[in-house]
Scaffold this active site. Structure first.
Site, PDB file in Angstrom:
ATOM      1  CG  ASP A 209     -62.331  22.749  19.581  1.00 26.43           C
ATOM      2  OD1 ASP A 209     -62.181  23.844  19.431  1.00 26.43           O
ATOM      3  OD2 ASP A 209     -61.481  21.773  19.816  1.00 26.43           O
ATOM      4  CG  ASP A 211     -57.988  18.378  19.806  1.00 27.26           C
ATOM      5  OD1 ASP A 211     -58.129  19.100  18.930  1.00 27.26           O
ATOM      6  OD2 ASP A 211     -57.264  17.582  20.003  1.00 27.26           O
TER       7      ASP A 211
END
Ligand SMILES: CSC[C@H]1O[C@H](OP(=O)(O)O)[C@H](O)[C@@H]1O
Ligand SMILES: Nc1ncnc2[nH]cnc12
Length: 291
Positions: A209, A211
């Site tokens: 991801d 973040d």
């Protein structure tokens, strides 16, 4: 020359290593308490492998609950010389998108609820840690990633947060502004303890991801992470298989001496050492404390 034994710590999504041959489950007792799980020892091609799922099978342990000292101690007890940490991470760089494997070699430690050292009152030691990653092991990982055509980057800085909640937007923007590359919750104190135990260590951050900082993608959510965890797990296993296929039978001496880190590190005079702590350090530091 020591026989090479390759340790693999599997992170979120990697709770076993299918393909491990002649597998035996080894329950090793540690004076540091309970490790995350039994060790699974076997072979991949010519190489002896010891596998430990960091969060335990079934992922019962949060990053703060993991007994990092026991984990590293039992790996040392079964002879692990070289250790690869597989870890799911968030990314602060657009080019390090989910699915990319990053061989981070610098760390920022923001943890505060964990025991950071085997040493302490009654036996003090300070190991060098300016370069946490063993270069030859990192080089082998880079070659294996290349051979498996897994998108990757070599080098980078990973910040380790306490968790378990993910970062706020302000924290994420702050970390990004520092120029750091990755964020996770488990590299520390694992890497420090490996150094204290004189085990050559390298880190594979498997990006799941962006973040919280990415304006188009939006904040990290667990469903997104889990989706990418599954996609990354298969690549992680291919990476380990390739690394093992070409791994040397004998441990290669580490050019930065990570495998001799305790040579000059213990500072407590022999007569001032606590015998109980010295006894607990038998596996980790027996090489130097027995002198
Ligand atoms: C499931 S996302 C957060 C969780 O995943 C990472 O674990 P690991 O480093 O063991 O792969 C991260 O550090 C958190 O523990
Ligand atoms: N964004 C993130 N922050 C902390 N740990 C993570 N593990 C995977 N993604 C993460």
């Amino acid at each position: 020359m020591a026989k090479a034994v390759l340790g693999i710590i599997g992170g979120s999504g990697i709770y076993d290593l299918p393909g491990l041959e002649a597998v035996e489950e080894v329950r090793v007792a540690s004076p540091w308490g309970e490790p995350s799980d039994v060790l699974r020892r076997g072979r991949l091609g010519p190489t002896e492998i010891v596998f430990l799922p960091r969060h335990g099978r079934g992922h019962a342990l949060s990053p703060s609950d993991i007994n990092y000292r026991a984990n590293i101690d039992v790996l040392k007890r079964v002879g692990v010389t070289d250790l690869v940490s597989l870890s799911a991470v968030g990314s602060f760089k657009g080019e390090l998108s989910p699915g990319t494997f990053v061989l981070a070699d610098q760390f920022i430690d923001k943890t505060y609820l964990r025991q950071p050292s085997f040493f302490g009152k009654g036996c003090v030691a300070h190991v060098a840690f300016s370069h946490p990653v063993a270069p030859l092991l990192q080089k082998r990982l880079a070659a294996a990633l290349e051979a498996e055509a897994i998108p990757h980057a070599v080098g980078g800085t990973a910040v380790c947060m306490e968790g378990p909640a993910f970062s706020t937007l302000a924290e994420s923007l702050f970390h990004k502004a520092q120029g750091w590359d990755l964020i996770g919750m488990t590299s520390m104190p694992e890497a420090k303890l490996a150094r204290e135990a004189e085990i050559a260590y390298a880190f594979v951050g498997m990006v799941t991801d962006f973040d919280a900082w990415h304006e188009e993608v939006g904040p990290v959510d667990v469903a997104q992470v889990v989706h990418h965890l599954h996609a990354n797990a298969d690549k992680g296993r291919r990476l380990v298989a390739r690394l093992a296929r070409d791994f040397p039978a004998e441990h290669e001496p580490c050019p930065i001496h990570s495998d001799r880190a305790l040579e000059h590190a213990v500072i407590t005079a022999k007569e001032h050492r606590d015998p109980a702590l010295v006894a607990k350090l038998d596996a980790v530091a027996g090489r130097v404390l027995a002198r």
